[in-house]
Design a protein around this motif. Structure first.
Motif, mmCIF file in Angstrom:
data_model
loop_
_atom_site.group_PDB
_atom_site.id
_atom_site.type_symbol
_atom_site.label_atom_id
_atom_site.label_comp_id
_atom_site.label_asym_id
_atom_site.label_seq_id
_atom_site.Cartn_x
_atom_site.Cartn_y
_atom_site.Cartn_z
ATOM 1 N N THR A 60 0.818 -1.215 0.000
ATOM 2 C CA THR A 60 0.000 0.000 0.000
ATOM 3 C C THR A 60 0.852 1.264 0.000
ATOM 4 O O THR A 60 0.463 2.277 -0.572
ATOM 5 N N CYS A 64 0.500 1.066 -4.318
ATOM 6 C CA CYS A 64 -0.895 1.507 -4.478
ATOM 7 C C CYS A 64 -1.041 2.955 -4.954
ATOM 8 O O CYS A 64 -1.849 3.227 -5.846
ATOM 9 N N TYR A 70 -5.903 1.853 -8.023
ATOM 10 C CA TYR A 70 -6.073 2.651 -6.813
ATOM 11 C C TYR A 70 -6.689 4.010 -7.157
ATOM 12 O O TYR A 70 -7.520 4.525 -6.432
ATOM 13 N N MET A 80 -8.069 -1.066 -2.608
ATOM 14 C CA MET A 80 -7.741 -0.760 -1.216
ATOM 15 C C MET A 80 -8.665 -1.444 -0.212
ATOM 16 O O MET A 80 -8.227 -1.905 0.839
ATOM 17 N N CYS A 161 2.725 -6.337 -5.572
ATOM 18 C CA CYS A 161 1.370 -6.719 -5.951
ATOM 19 C C CYS A 161 1.391 -7.294 -7.371
ATOM 20 O O CYS A 161 1.861 -6.634 -8.308
#
Length: 229
Positions: A60, A64, A70, A80, A161
């Motif tokens: 994150t 992100c 996002y 999220m 990710c």
């Protein structure tokens, strides 16, 4: 007929595999992947099993903020919420199974009623079949192929990710997709004209519209590639 709440309790008590149930979902883990089965529809969602909260916090903070999903205003593309719950965007990696043909499930319901004296619905029997097949490595080949395409836990171990999408690249892909769509519509007008289903005047108006839209999108594409947009 067994109610959904009773069925979930039955799964937790009698299925010999590690399963959890919460908010209408039956959850189980296998080969670094987390599987969520909708207890009402029988649909299966698969996503990488998250190794720990520290991994999510790294994702994150590092990826992100610059990820297209996002920044997207569409709820279905915003990761999220799922990341906060411990999952990585299940919307994008959904494995929806149609596990057995309807006539097979109807026959199973009949046998189960007469031999087991339990009136499970076709969806409930499908869920039980999926749990057994998943943990006993007996999934049908086509479904297993879909599951294998879902990244495993190993893809997250370095805090990366597997579905990170660079904002610029995603914009380029979406615009290119829009250009191709308008080109197909433009070509269809030519086909209608050649087959004499469309008058010349109407074809000219439609062709002018699509040519203008294609030119606008190509201009946007050129600007982004040049770094001026």
């Amino acid at each position: 007929m067994v109610r959904s709440t009773e069925f979930i309790q039955h799964v937790q008590l009698f299925v010999p595999y590690p399963v959890k149930a919460s908010h209408g979902f039956i959850t189980t883990e296998k080969d670094g992947r987390c599987f969520l089965i909708d207890a009402y529809s029988g649909d299966m969602l698969a996503n990488p099993q998250v190794p720990g909260k520290h991994v999510l916090s790294r994702i994150t903070s590092s990826q992100c903020p610059s990820c297209y999903h996002y920044a997207s205003p569409e709820a279905a593309f915003n990761c999220m919420h799922y990341v906060a719950e411990g999952y990585v965007h299940p919307v994008r990696i959904c494995v929806v199974t149609d596990f057995h043909a309807d006539e097979k499930m109807a026959a199973l319901c009949h046998v189960n009623r007469n031999l087991g004296n339990v009136d499970f619905s076709p969806v409930q029997l499908k869920i039980l079949s999926m749990l057994v097949a998943l943990h006993e490595n007996k999934m049908p080949a086509d479904i297993q192929q879909k599951i294998d395409l879902v990244p495993s836990q190993a893809s997250l171990l370095r805090g990366s990710c597997p579905f990170f999408a660079n904002n610029r690249d995603m914009k380029l892909a979406l615009i290119a997709k829009g250009i191709a769509r308008h080109q197909r519509k433009r070509h269809f007008l030519d086909v209608l004209k050649d087959m004499q289903y469309l008058k010349d005047a109407h074809h000219a108006i439609g062709a002018s519209y699509f040519d203008r839209k294609i030119a606008e999108l190509e201009n946007q594409l050129a600007k982004i590639r040049a770094g001026t947009a």
